[in-house]
Design a protein around this motif. Sequence first.
Motif, PDB file in Angstrom:
ATOM      1  N   ARG A  95      13.322  19.526  13.237  1.00 21.40           N
ATOM      2  CA  ARG A  95      13.483  19.220  14.666  1.00 21.40           C
ATOM      3  C   ARG A  95      12.380  19.876  15.492  1.00 21.40           C
ATOM      4  NH1 ARG A  95      18.735  17.268  15.035  1.00 21.40           N
ATOM      5  NH2 ARG A  95      19.827  17.675  13.098  1.00 21.40           N
ATOM      6  N   PHE A  96      11.171  19.631  15.042  1.00 24.70           N
ATOM      7  CA  PHE A  96      10.014  20.218  15.695  1.00 24.70           C
ATOM      8  C   PHE A  96       9.306  19.143  16.502  1.00 24.70           C
ATOM      9  CE2 PHE A  96       5.821  21.963  16.121  1.00 24.70           C
ATOM     10  CZ  PHE A  96       6.027  23.329  16.221  1.00 24.70           C
ATOM     11  N   VAL A  97       9.252  19.312  17.832  1.00 23.74           N
ATOM     12  CA  VAL A  97       8.630  18.269  18.657  1.00 23.74           C
ATOM     13  C   VAL A  97       7.235  18.687  19.098  1.00 23.74           C
ATOM     14  CG1 VAL A  97       8.930  16.774  20.675  1.00 23.74           C
ATOM     15  CG2 VAL A  97      10.935  17.749  19.521  1.00 23.74           C
ATOM     16  N   PRO A  98       6.205  17.934  18.753  1.00 24.35           N
ATOM     17  CA  PRO A  98       4.856  18.275  19.200  1.00 24.35           C
ATOM     18  C   PRO A  98       4.646  17.849  20.640  1.00 24.35           C
ATOM     19  CG  PRO A  98       4.797  16.280  17.908  1.00 24.35           C
ATOM     20  CD  PRO A  98       6.233  16.692  17.958  1.00 24.35           C
ATOM     21  N   ASP A  99       3.663  18.433  21.302  1.00 27.21           N
ATOM     22  CA  ASP A  99       3.375  18.004  22.683  1.00 27.21           C
ATOM     23  C   ASP A  99       2.151  17.089  22.724  1.00 27.21           C
ATOM     24  OD1 ASP A  99       1.334  19.763  22.303  1.00 27.21           O
ATOM     25  OD2 ASP A  99       2.140  21.331  23.623  1.00 27.21           O
ATOM     26  N   TRP A 100       1.557  16.933  23.915  1.00 28.58           N
ATOM     27  CA  TRP A 100       0.451  15.993  24.109  1.00 28.58           C
ATOM     28  C   TRP A 100      -0.738  16.260  23.193  1.00 28.58           C
ATOM     29  CZ3 TRP A 100      -4.234  18.090  25.353  1.00 28.58           C
ATOM     30  CH2 TRP A 100      -4.220  19.437  25.767  1.00 28.58           C
ATOM     31  N   ARG A 101      -0.847  17.513  22.722  1.00 31.63           N
ATOM     32  CA  ARG A 101      -2.045  17.885  21.973  1.00 31.63           C
ATOM     33  C   ARG A 101      -2.192  17.108  20.666  1.00 31.63           C
ATOM     34  NH1 ARG A 101      -1.565  24.367  22.358  1.00 31.63           N
ATOM     35  NH2 ARG A 101      -0.391  24.267  24.298  1.00 31.63           N
ATOM     36  N   ILE A 102      -1.082  16.526  20.221  1.00 23.93           N
ATOM     37  CA  ILE A 102      -1.145  15.776  18.957  1.00 23.93           C
ATOM     38  C   ILE A 102      -2.192  14.664  19.002  1.00 23.93           C
ATOM     39  CG2 ILE A 102       0.672  14.080  19.519  1.00 23.93           C
ATOM     40  CD1 ILE A 102       0.991  15.624  16.212  1.00 23.93           C
ATOM     41  N   ILE A 103      -2.467  14.176  20.229  1.00 26.57           N
ATOM     42  CA  ILE A 103      -3.447  13.076  20.319  1.00 26.57           C
ATOM     43  C   ILE A 103      -4.880  13.551  20.052  1.00 26.57           C
ATOM     44  CG2 ILE A 103      -2.090  11.596  21.871  1.00 26.57           C
ATOM     45  CD1 ILE A 103      -4.025  12.643  24.123  1.00 26.57           C
ATOM     46  N   THR A 104      -5.105  14.864  19.981  1.00 30.42           N
ATOM     47  CA  THR A 104      -6.465  15.337  19.710  1.00 30.42           C
ATOM     48  C   THR A 104      -6.755  15.369  18.199  1.00 30.42           C
ATOM     49  OG1 THR A 104      -5.721  17.620  19.677  1.00 30.42           O
ATOM     50  CG2 THR A 104      -6.559  16.768  21.772  1.00 30.42           C
ATOM     51  N   ILE A 105      -5.736  15.052  17.412  1.00 32.79           N
ATOM     52  CA  ILE A 105      -5.913  15.088  15.939  1.00 32.79           C
ATOM     53  C   ILE A 105      -7.133  14.311  15.448  1.00 32.79           C
ATOM     54  CG2 ILE A 105      -4.874  14.216  13.796  1.00 32.79           C
ATOM     55  CD1 ILE A 105      -3.117  16.344  14.126  1.00 32.79           C
ATOM     56  N   PRO A 106      -7.325  13.062  15.923  1.00 33.12           N
ATOM     57  CA  PRO A 106      -8.486  12.296  15.420  1.00 33.12           C
ATOM     58  C   PRO A 106      -9.802  13.050  15.571  1.00 33.12           C
ATOM     59  CG  PRO A 106      -7.086  10.871  16.703  1.00 33.12           C
ATOM     60  CD  PRO A 106      -6.521  12.252  16.840  1.00 33.12           C
ATOM     61  N   LEU A 107      -9.911  13.848  16.621  1.00 35.26           N
ATOM     62  CA  LEU A 107     -11.131  14.607  16.850  1.00 35.26           C
ATOM     63  C   LEU A 107     -11.371  15.601  15.712  1.00 35.26           C
ATOM     64  CD1 LEU A 107     -13.322  15.131  19.086  1.00 35.26           C
ATOM     65  CD2 LEU A 107     -11.911  17.080  19.748  1.00 35.26           C
ATOM     66  N   PHE A 108     -10.306  16.316  15.333  1.00 34.02           N
ATOM     67  CA  PHE A 108     -10.440  17.302  14.256  1.00 34.02           C
ATOM     68  C   PHE A 108     -10.614  16.618  12.902  1.00 34.02           C
ATOM     69  CE2 PHE A 108      -7.993  19.513  17.591  1.00 34.02           C
ATOM     70  CZ  PHE A 108      -8.942  20.476  17.891  1.00 34.02           C
ATOM     71  N   LEU A 109      -9.979  15.460  12.782  1.00 32.51           N
ATOM     72  CA  LEU A 109     -10.132  14.693  11.544  1.00 32.51           C
ATOM     73  C   LEU A 109     -11.596  14.280  11.370  1.00 32.51           C
ATOM     74  CD1 LEU A 109      -8.666  13.377   9.160  1.00 32.51           C
ATOM     75  CD2 LEU A 109      -8.408  11.326  10.547  1.00 32.51           C
ATOM     76  N   LEU A 110     -12.174  13.865  12.486  1.00 29.64           N
ATOM     77  CA  LEU A 110     -13.577  13.454  12.463  1.00 29.64           C
ATOM     78  C   LEU A 110     -14.476  14.631  12.094  1.00 29.64           C
ATOM     79  CD1 LEU A 110     -14.397  10.584  13.157  1.00 29.64           C
ATOM     80  CD2 LEU A 110     -15.287  11.420  15.330  1.00 29.64           C
ATOM     81  N   LEU A 111     -14.117  15.788  12.598  1.00 35.92           N
ATOM     82  CA  LEU A 111     -14.878  17.000  12.288  1.00 35.92           C
ATOM     83  C   LEU A 111     -14.813  17.268  10.777  1.00 35.92           C
ATOM     84  CD1 LEU A 111     -16.461  19.345  13.584  1.00 35.92           C
ATOM     85  CD2 LEU A 111     -14.305  20.604  13.705  1.00 35.92           C
TER      86      LEU A 111
END
Lengths: 424, 277
Positions: free
Chosen positions: B150-166
């Motif tokens: 029951r762990f809810v992420p916040d808006w920051r989850i949308i930055t994932i693609p950036l780190f994936l690209l890195l």
Amino acid sequence: MSIVIKAENLGKKYILRHQKRERYVALRDVMADTARRWGKTIINPFAAAREMRPAKEEFWALKDVSFEVEQGDRIGIIGRNGAGKSTLLKILSRITEPTEGIVRLKGRVASLLEVGTGFHPELTGRENIYLNGAILGMTKSEIKKKFDEIVEFAEVEKFLDTPVKRYSSGMYVRLAFAVAAHLEPEILLVDEVLAVGDAQFQKKCLGKMEEVGREGRTVLFVSHNMAAIRNLCTSAVLLAQGQVKNFDNANIVINEYLKTLSQRNFKTSCLARNDEAGVSLSTVELINENGEVLSAAQSGLPVSIRLIFDSVKNFDKLLISIGLNNQEDIRVSVFHTGLTESELKIKSPCSEVLCNIPKVPLIPGNYRLSIKVMSRGKLLFWLPQICEMAVEGGDFYNTGRLPGEWGGICMIEHSWEDRYEKED
Amino acid sequence: MGEPGKYEIIIEPGKGAKQYWRDLWQYRELFYFLAWRDILVRYKQTVIGVAWSVIRPLLTMIVFTIVFGKLAKLPSDGVPYPILVYAAMLPWQFFANSLSESSNSLIANANMLAKVYFPRLIVPSSSVIVSLVDFFISFAILVILMVWYRFVPDWRIITIPLFLLLALFAALGFGLWLSALNVKYRDFRYIVPFIVQFGLYISPVGFSSTVVPEQWRFLYSLNPMVGVIDGFRWAILGSSAQFYWPGLILSFILTFIIFVFGLRYFRNTERTFADII
């Protein structure tokens, strides 16, 4: 007509390494060698320098090759193994780059140095058509457009969704060639790929190649099959030791090639001596109608086997037999003076005996000759398997076709006709 | 015959850069087909297929949770330890797989290299795509894990693609380098598994990078995967993870340098591949 390929002073250098057997270097060897050399320098500064040198040697696979090809030309590239034919194709197809010189190409180039490059055994026929097409430079839409044609040409409709690892080798080759045959480049480079598959399919491939030529595309074609070259190509390039020896009409170049092929392969000096009788057989060689020495005979063409004798006296009532064995050591035929009831003599000091074969019926390959010479019932020479005769593929049937492996050991002239009952 | 002059090709020693990028564009479909082949083959040859990309990170996560979370009792910044590990496991697995796939790709396709021309860059870069597919499958497990805890992420989850690209550029940068070296020196294929194994322990996969003493943090960030993994934790775990910005910036810079030099080395040696492979 415009020039589509222009090569100037092409050269390709390879560095040969004598000590190492592997083609690639292992870092560990580099480090070990360097360490060893350093060690030696410390112990004996002069020895190391001496030892380093022989490991490398330059080898020019191609040197100063210049030629021009016009649009729509079909050029055969011939030469012995190692003459630089494949290297030339590799440079033109940009697989490897030249060490010097420049090539200008106009148009889309596709190369077919091997059939089925990139085929994956786990993928189905359908998947491999797309993959192989893309590797050869076709776009997805082109492949889609040609898909049915490719499948039909390869005759594999039923197995389209079977992994190609379950294909028979014939099916595999057919599919691979079919993809390549439907490339539509302006310049097509082909290396000896027609040597695969059964004869019926080879015929189909040759037909396809002719079609490609008729469409006005430029084709460069490497082959050892002289019949195919004669049939397909307008002109030919003869390469020897990395250099262009001749670039002319295909027939002229092929004849030159067959002559130069191996003046050393066949001709042997002083094969045998019979001191007791005072005669020696100095040379056995192949010559053509004009008396020029050939290195190889060609299927379908006349050839003569010339025996040159040196003798101190004359011999008459000769019996000469030349037996011919193929590589499986099967006696293919014999040329025998007893069979032809020929009366031959050897006269001092030097005589020639010619055995004329009007049309060589042998399939390409190497044959060993066994020679027996008798005079008045007395044996002068018995030389079993004394030398080899190479036979190159030639146009025996005047159709450009040669039988495949199933074609037996010789070719017999024949024709076909059909007859029907008249319908009323 | 259309306008044959349109595709004039000049072959000269040491040249060809101008045509290269145009060729790369022309062969873009090959990129797609090679990636597609790798994906198809990968799931055809294995018995458990897709499950493989689930089992591997899941088992590693369990082991790491037990070893670092339960036995070593390392801090988890108030996040369930399995999620802490899994959020790092995702980019790490992606990086490790991409690196091994791309550095072996040229050798694996040696036959093609010797027989057909195409921009060689396509081979190592398309091999990364398979790992990307694995990444997305493993990502689904993370979602399940988050629902479970029951762990809810916040808006920051949308930055994932950036780190994936890195992570992708870091993997590709090293991958280009290693694949080219692998052609010349075959013993690099033994070095890659070692790098991957070693990297797992020097990257903050099983633990949070907050356990690293403050004065060593910058030095620790010289490993570009530190920035990527911290970024993933920051994006997935939200406010509970503090963020070390200099580390991320350093990761970006290093990744860029590695990629540019990897690409240059690859381009310089590429021409000789067919001769030595």
